[in-house]
Enzyme design. Structure first.
Site, PDB file in Angstrom:
ATOM      1  N   LEU A  22       0.832  -1.206   0.000  1.00 29.54           N
ATOM      2  CA  LEU A  22       0.000   0.000   0.000  1.00 29.54           C
ATOM      3  C   LEU A  22       0.867   1.257   0.000  1.00 29.54           C
ATOM      4  CD1 LEU A  22      -2.720   1.408   0.128  1.00 29.54           C
ATOM      5  CD2 LEU A  22      -2.670   1.169   2.622  1.00 29.54           C
ATOM      6  N   ALA A  70       3.049  -1.149   9.300  1.00 24.05           N
ATOM      7  CA  ALA A  70       2.416  -2.027  10.297  1.00 24.05           C
ATOM      8  C   ALA A  70       3.099  -3.380  10.243  1.00 24.05           C
ATOM      9  CB  ALA A  70       0.927  -2.200   9.991  1.00 24.05           C
ATOM     10  N   TRP A  71       2.973  -4.126  11.332  1.00 25.73           N
ATOM     11  CA  TRP A  71       3.385  -5.525  11.271  1.00 25.73           C
ATOM     12  C   TRP A  71       2.141  -6.306  10.845  1.00 25.73           C
ATOM     13  CZ3 TRP A  71       4.486  -9.686  15.448  1.00 25.73           C
ATOM     14  CH2 TRP A  71       5.208 -10.728  14.849  1.00 25.73           C
ATOM     15  N   THR A 111      -7.939  -1.840   9.925  1.00 30.60           N
ATOM     16  CA  THR A 111      -8.336  -3.113   9.339  1.00 30.60           C
ATOM     17  C   THR A 111      -9.716  -3.595   9.795  1.00 30.60           C
ATOM     18  OG1 THR A 111      -7.770  -5.481   9.402  1.00 30.60           O
ATOM     19  CG2 THR A 111      -6.982  -4.178  11.219  1.00 30.60           C
ATOM     20  N   TYR A 138      -3.354  -9.494  16.207  1.00 32.74           N
ATOM     21  CA  TYR A 138      -3.192  -8.439  15.189  1.00 32.74           C
ATOM     22  C   TYR A 138      -4.342  -7.435  15.283  1.00 32.74           C
ATOM     23  CZ  TYR A 138      -3.445  -6.393  10.466  1.00 32.74           C
ATOM     24  OH  TYR A 138      -3.540  -5.525   9.400  1.00 32.74           O
ATOM     25  N   LYS A 142      -4.099  -3.443  16.296  1.00 35.35           N
ATOM     26  CA  LYS A 142      -4.545  -2.377  15.378  1.00 35.35           C
ATOM     27  C   LYS A 142      -5.614  -1.514  16.044  1.00 35.35           C
ATOM     28  CE  LYS A 142      -3.596  -1.905  11.511  1.00 35.35           C
ATOM     29  NZ  LYS A 142      -2.536  -1.075  10.844  1.00 35.35           N
ATOM     30  N   TRP A 165      -8.696  -6.954   2.860  1.00 33.29           N
ATOM     31  CA  TRP A 165      -8.350  -7.802   1.716  1.00 33.29           C
ATOM     32  C   TRP A 165      -7.547  -7.022   0.653  1.00 33.29           C
ATOM     33  CZ3 TRP A 165     -12.505 -11.906   0.042  1.00 33.29           C
ATOM     34  CH2 TRP A 165     -12.990 -12.565   1.170  1.00 33.29           C
TER      35      TRP A 165
HETATM   36  N1  NAP Z   1      -2.809  -6.536   3.533  1.00 35.26           N
HETATM   37  C1  NAP Z   1      -4.093  -6.530   3.873  1.00 35.26           C
HETATM   38  O1  NAP Z   1      -4.888  -7.370   3.425  1.00 35.26           O
HETATM   39  C2  NAP Z   1      -4.623  -5.471   4.807  1.00 35.26           C
HETATM   40  C3  NAP Z   1      -5.980  -5.522   5.159  1.00 35.26           C
HETATM   41  C4  NAP Z   1      -6.479  -4.539   6.012  1.00 35.26           C
HETATM   42  C5  NAP Z   1      -5.654  -3.540   6.481  1.00 35.26           C
HETATM   43  N2  NAP Z   1      -4.339  -3.532   6.133  1.00 35.26           N
HETATM   44  C6  NAP Z   1      -3.492  -2.441   6.654  1.00 35.26           C
HETATM   45  O2  NAP Z   1      -2.997  -1.723   5.541  1.00 35.26           O
HETATM   46  C7  NAP Z   1      -1.721  -1.153   5.870  1.00 35.26           C
HETATM   47  C8  NAP Z   1      -0.720  -1.483   4.778  1.00 35.26           C
HETATM   48  O3  NAP Z   1      -0.589  -2.907   4.672  1.00 35.26           O
HETATM   49  P1  NAP Z   1       0.166  -3.608   3.453  1.00 35.26           P
HETATM   50  O4  NAP Z   1      -0.777  -4.592   2.888  1.00 35.26           O
HETATM   51  O5  NAP Z   1       0.799  -2.587   2.568  1.00 35.26           O
HETATM   52  O6  NAP Z   1       1.271  -4.397   4.280  1.00 35.26           O
HETATM   53  P2  NAP Z   1       2.817  -4.641   3.953  1.00 35.26           P
HETATM   54  O7  NAP Z   1       3.020  -4.872   2.503  1.00 35.26           O
HETATM   55  O8  NAP Z   1       3.241  -5.672   4.947  1.00 35.26           O
HETATM   56  O9  NAP Z   1       3.476  -3.246   4.324  1.00 35.26           O
HETATM   57  C9  NAP Z   1       3.670  -2.819   5.642  1.00 35.26           C
HETATM   58  C10 NAP Z   1       4.963  -2.065   5.701  1.00 35.26           C
HETATM   59  O10 NAP Z   1       5.152  -1.603   7.051  1.00 35.26           O
HETATM   60  C11 NAP Z   1       6.518  -1.750   7.359  1.00 35.26           C
HETATM   61  N3  NAP Z   1       6.776  -1.859   8.794  1.00 35.26           N
HETATM   62  C12 NAP Z   1       6.839  -2.977   9.574  1.00 35.26           C
HETATM   63  N4  NAP Z   1       7.194  -2.663  10.818  1.00 35.26           N
HETATM   64  C13 NAP Z   1       7.366  -1.312  10.844  1.00 35.26           C
HETATM   65  C14 NAP Z   1       7.776  -0.405  11.846  1.00 35.26           C
HETATM   66  N5  NAP Z   1       8.075  -0.836  13.075  1.00 35.26           N
HETATM   67  N6  NAP Z   1       7.853   0.910  11.537  1.00 35.26           N
HETATM   68  C15 NAP Z   1       7.576   1.339  10.284  1.00 35.26           C
HETATM   69  N7  NAP Z   1       7.208   0.522   9.278  1.00 35.26           N
HETATM   70  C16 NAP Z   1       7.093  -0.792   9.561  1.00 35.26           C
HETATM   71  C17 NAP Z   1       6.935  -3.038   6.656  1.00 35.26           C
HETATM   72  O11 NAP Z   1       8.326  -3.061   6.494  1.00 35.26           O
HETATM   73  P3  NAP Z   1       9.126  -4.460   6.512  1.00 35.26           P
HETATM   74  O12 NAP Z   1       8.607  -5.217   5.318  1.00 35.26           O
HETATM   75  O13 NAP Z   1      10.537  -4.046   6.410  1.00 35.26           O
HETATM   76  O14 NAP Z   1       8.778  -5.131   7.801  1.00 35.26           O
HETATM   77  C18 NAP Z   1       6.183  -2.931   5.341  1.00 35.26           C
HETATM   78  O15 NAP Z   1       6.951  -2.307   4.351  1.00 35.26           O
HETATM   79  C19 NAP Z   1      -1.390  -1.691   7.271  1.00 35.26           C
HETATM   80  O16 NAP Z   1      -1.770  -0.734   8.226  1.00 35.26           O
HETATM   81  C20 NAP Z   1      -2.272  -2.913   7.413  1.00 35.26           C
HETATM   82  O17 NAP Z   1      -2.550  -3.167   8.775  1.00 35.26           O
HETATM   83  C21 NAP Z   1      -3.808  -4.468   5.294  1.00 35.26           C
END
Ligand code: NAP
Length: 313
Positions: A22, A70-71, A111, A138, A142, A165
């Site tokens: 994202l 996020a983690w 989320t 998780y 959040k 998703w």
């Molecule tokens: N993916 C889904 O289906 C989904 C659904 C609902 C909500 N969300 C929310 O959407 C947002 C973006 O998710 P995404 O899908 O883009 O996930 P993602 O691809 O895992 O990206 C999250 C990023 O956050 C970084 N991160 C981890 N620990 C961190 C820290 N301590 N400080 C700063 N950055 C950190 C990660 O870096 P590293 O890779 O180096 O750890 C990664 O680049 C998040 O808030 C997630 O909770 C996601």
């Protein structure tokens, strides 16, 4: 741009988690709008360190922070609740306090996992003010981040944006996993008892920027592509849209037996955001088509690069 929006007040945007699926989309969308963008990964801005949050905001002086960091390893969080809380709960709180103290706007991504996710009798999309009740570590971490944002919020410009998703070009996500297995002819079994709305990073990024640039009252917003279906039906749609043949079996969440419970019902009512923007996010099937086209373009560009690599030497 949204009605009554004041993008003029936002010239510089800082994106956390900018290496994630994202975060990358938000950085690109903000650059396309002509904004000055600072996309920072975990190394440059580890949000669990309050001093790092303060220093980076003082150095870069953004008008808006879009917090995508996020983690997100849902099963990993189940095994390490302290790290989940440190990053998703306290990390978001650190950023919220640092933004509030400097008069910087904030959009923090959250989320559907904050909801209990039971199908319920009503089977209606979940509204922003519906009761929460996360079933996983998780989801709880959040939710703590959400609460910190709302506690620190001034009257305007502080937002929690719940989505679900998420998938997008270049990301590790469900369409990528399904197509990877299907193209290798590997067997596929997908859960059919979880229903939600697949959400494209490219569409979500535009919504986040619209909201962050609008002079909107602080609060919670739901943002997902329109429409809903089960993971099983989504897998079938992905293979069909990509022109890949696959026999996709069904299984229940209990059979799959993942460590963290997933919500059975993740459909979000996004009408509040649609009213602000004057339109909903596009339908998930339209989003899927654009995702696959973008993936094709990425693959073609990589092939050209590899070809060039061969001739340059
Ligand atoms: N993916 C889904 O289906 C989904 C659904 C609902 C909500 N969300 C929310 O959407 C947002 C973006 O998710 P995404 O899908 O883009 O996930 P993602 O691809 O895992 O990206 C999250 C990023 O956050 C970084 N991160 C981890 N620990 C961190 C820290 N301590 N400080 C700063 N950055 C950190 C990660 O870096 P590293 O890779 O180096 O750890 C990664 O680049 C998040 O808030 C997630 O909770 C996601």
């Amino acid at each position: 741009m949204v009605e009554g929006s004041s993008q003029g007040a936002v010239a510089t945007v800082l994106v956390t988690g900018a290496a994630g699926q994202l975060g990358r989309a938000v950085v690109e969308a903000a650059e396309t709008r002509g904004l000055t963008v600072h996309g920072l990964g975990r190394e440059q801005l580890p949000v669990e360190e309050p001093a790092a949050c303060a220093r980076v905001l003082d150095d870069l002086r953004p008008d808006l922070v879009i917090h995508c960091g996020a983690w997100t390893d849902v099963d990993g969080c189940e095994a390490d609740p302290e790290r989940a809380e440190r990053v998703n709960g306290q990390g978001t709180a650190n950023l919220a306090v640092a933004c509030r103290d400097r008069g910087i706007r904030l959009c923090a991504v959250s989320t559907d996992y904050v909801f209990a996710g039971e199908v319920g009798e009503a089977r209606r999309p979940l509204r922003e003010d519906d009761p929460v009740g996360p079933a996983s570590v998780y989801g709880r971490s959040k939710l703590h981040g959400e609460r910190a944002v709302l506690e620190a919020a001034p009257e305007r410009g502080f937002h929690v944006v719940r989505t679900a998703w998420v998938f997008g070009p270049g990301g590790k996500n469900f369409p990528a996993a399904i197509l990877n297995r299907a193209r290798q002819g590997l067997p596929l079994k997908v859960v059919d008892d979880q229903v939600g709305s697949p959400t494209l990073t490219l569409d979500l990024a535009e919504a986040l920027l619209d909201l962050g640039c609008a002079d909107a009252l602080s609060g919670i917003w739901h943002a997902a592509n329109e429409g809903s279906l089960s993971w099983h039906d989504f897998a079938i749609a992905i293979c069909r849209a990509a022109g890949v043949h696959a026999d996709i079996g069904r299984q229940s969440s209990a059979e799959l037996g993942r460590p963290a419970p997933r919500p059975a019902w993740s459909v979000l009512d996004c009408s509040k955001l649609a009213r602000l923007r004057g339109r909903p996010l596009p339908a998930w099937d339209d989003a899927l088509q654009r995702h696959l086209a973008a993936e094709d373009a990425l693959r073609a560009a990589a092939a050209v690069r590899e070809g060039n690599g061969g001739t340059d030497t």
